[in-house]
Design an enzyme around this catalytic site. Sequence first.
Site, PDB file in Angstrom:
ATOM      1  N   ASN A   1     -13.505   6.719   6.658  1.00 52.06           N
ATOM      2  CA  ASN A   1     -13.640   5.771   7.761  1.00 52.06           C
ATOM      3  C   ASN A   1     -12.521   5.883   8.788  1.00 52.06           C
ATOM      4  O   ASN A   1     -12.710   5.559   9.960  1.00 52.06           O
ATOM      5  CB  ASN A   1     -13.732   4.340   7.231  1.00 52.06           C
ATOM      6  CG  ASN A   1     -15.054   4.075   6.533  1.00 52.06           C
ATOM      7  OD1 ASN A   1     -16.080   4.638   6.906  1.00 52.06           O
ATOM      8  ND2 ASN A   1     -15.033   3.236   5.511  1.00 52.06           N
TER       9      ASN A   1
ATOM     10  N   TYR B   1       0.804  -1.222   0.000  1.00 49.36           N
ATOM     11  CA  TYR B   1       0.000   0.000   0.000  1.00 49.36           C
ATOM     12  C   TYR B   1       0.844   1.284   0.000  1.00 49.36           C
ATOM     13  O   TYR B   1       0.286   2.381  -0.031  1.00 49.36           O
ATOM     14  CB  TYR B   1      -0.907   0.024   1.241  1.00 49.36           C
ATOM     15  CG  TYR B   1      -1.852  -1.135   1.338  1.00 49.36           C
ATOM     16  CD1 TYR B   1      -3.008  -1.198   0.556  1.00 49.36           C
ATOM     17  CD2 TYR B   1      -1.597  -2.200   2.205  1.00 49.36           C
ATOM     18  CE1 TYR B   1      -3.878  -2.265   0.646  1.00 49.36           C
ATOM     19  CE2 TYR B   1      -2.470  -3.279   2.297  1.00 49.36           C
ATOM     20  CZ  TYR B   1      -3.609  -3.305   1.514  1.00 49.36           C
ATOM     21  OH  TYR B   1      -4.476  -4.375   1.601  1.00 49.36           O
TER      22      TYR B   1
ATOM     23  N   TYR C   1      -4.615  -0.864  10.040  1.00 53.76           N
ATOM     24  CA  TYR C   1      -5.332  -0.590   8.792  1.00 53.76           C
ATOM     25  C   TYR C   1      -6.168   0.672   8.970  1.00 53.76           C
ATOM     26  O   TYR C   1      -6.590   1.044  10.056  1.00 53.76           O
ATOM     27  CB  TYR C   1      -6.163  -1.783   8.281  1.00 53.76           C
ATOM     28  CG  TYR C   1      -5.270  -2.869   7.725  1.00 53.76           C
ATOM     29  CD1 TYR C   1      -4.781  -2.785   6.418  1.00 53.76           C
ATOM     30  CD2 TYR C   1      -4.867  -3.938   8.509  1.00 53.76           C
ATOM     31  CE1 TYR C   1      -3.932  -3.757   5.912  1.00 53.76           C
ATOM     32  CE2 TYR C   1      -4.013  -4.921   8.006  1.00 53.76           C
ATOM     33  CZ  TYR C   1      -3.544  -4.815   6.703  1.00 53.76           C
ATOM     34  OH  TYR C   1      -2.689  -5.746   6.205  1.00 53.76           O
TER      35      TYR C   1
ATOM     36  N   HIS D   1      -4.290   6.618  -0.527  1.00 58.14           N
ATOM     37  CA  HIS D   1      -4.780   6.468   0.844  1.00 58.14           C
ATOM     38  C   HIS D   1      -3.643   6.569   1.868  1.00 58.14           C
ATOM     39  O   HIS D   1      -3.906   6.708   3.063  1.00 58.14           O
ATOM     40  CB  HIS D   1      -5.474   5.109   0.987  1.00 58.14           C
ATOM     41  CG  HIS D   1      -6.851   5.175   1.581  1.00 58.14           C
ATOM     42  ND1 HIS D   1      -7.581   6.342   1.729  1.00 58.14           N
ATOM     43  CD2 HIS D   1      -7.645   4.188   2.093  1.00 58.14           C
ATOM     44  CE1 HIS D   1      -8.751   6.071   2.283  1.00 58.14           C
ATOM     45  NE2 HIS D   1      -8.812   4.782   2.526  1.00 58.14           N
TER      46      HIS D   1
ATOM     47  N   ASP E   1      -5.704  11.775   3.327  1.00 57.30           N
ATOM     48  CA  ASP E   1      -6.119  12.068   1.953  1.00 57.30           C
ATOM     49  C   ASP E   1      -7.559  12.549   1.944  1.00 57.30           C
ATOM     50  O   ASP E   1      -8.406  12.017   2.662  1.00 57.30           O
ATOM     51  CB  ASP E   1      -5.958  10.832   1.072  1.00 57.30           C
ATOM     52  CG  ASP E   1      -6.671   9.602   1.656  1.00 57.30           C
ATOM     53  OD1 ASP E   1      -6.413   9.252   2.815  1.00 57.30           O
ATOM     54  OD2 ASP E   1      -7.500   9.004   0.943  1.00 57.30           O
TER      55      ASP E   1
ATOM     56  N   ASN F   1      -9.105   1.935   8.381  1.00 57.27           N
ATOM     57  CA  ASN F   1     -10.440   2.107   8.950  1.00 57.27           C
ATOM     58  C   ASN F   1     -10.505   1.927  10.463  1.00 57.27           C
ATOM     59  O   ASN F   1     -11.531   2.217  11.079  1.00 57.27           O
ATOM     60  CB  ASN F   1     -11.432   1.139   8.289  1.00 57.27           C
ATOM     61  CG  ASN F   1     -11.674   1.480   6.834  1.00 57.27           C
ATOM     62  OD1 ASN F   1     -11.218   2.503   6.334  1.00 57.27           O
ATOM     63  ND2 ASN F   1     -12.388   0.598   6.145  1.00 57.27           N
TER      64      ASN F   1
END
Length: 204
Positions: free
Chosen positions: A116, A14, A68, A19, A95, A70
Amino acid sequence: MLILAGLGNPGPRYAGNRHNVGFMAVDEIARRWGFGPERSRFQALACEGTIESPQGPVRTLILKPQTYYNESGRAVGEALKFFKLTPADLVVFYDEIDLAPGRFRMKTGGGAAGNNGVRSITAQVGADFRRARIGTGHPGHKELVQGHVLSDFHKAEQVWLADLLRACADAAPLLVAGEDEKYQAEVMRLAPAEKADPRQLRGG
């Protein structure tokens, strides 16, 4: 003590995603101001240092939740509780699809606007934390949002991205002094970006 939290997802898969621009921003601040090494703490990667403000040095903790995106609130809430800090002592870099690529905006409080990670932090510490919102643009249609935020920045975007991250770090003395409006203005002065109509970003 001030906490600068960047939002993103852990792991190399990632690392280049839109994100993860929150991670990128706090990493650049840590580099610019010579922070100590990262270590696992508060369900996050954390490092400490000081940033010179106009009023003197400010002890600062940089936090990259490893839960993570969220579930970012778990790490942030744990760190605030440990240091007995309030939401006013927290700045979250993340972001923002409702800002044009390269735009930068500060605000305090408000809703999550569908983010989230912000929702998770709000659930843990309340809404009155400071937000450093980095524009990544909207793909135009709601069903495209997830693919957009979980894709890497295009090669053509790397120039403005590097300039903006550098500006976020160079202007940090204003941020740690609590001068959010001046910080926003200085970041945009150092890394100017075109102001796009959000309706165009949404494809209409």
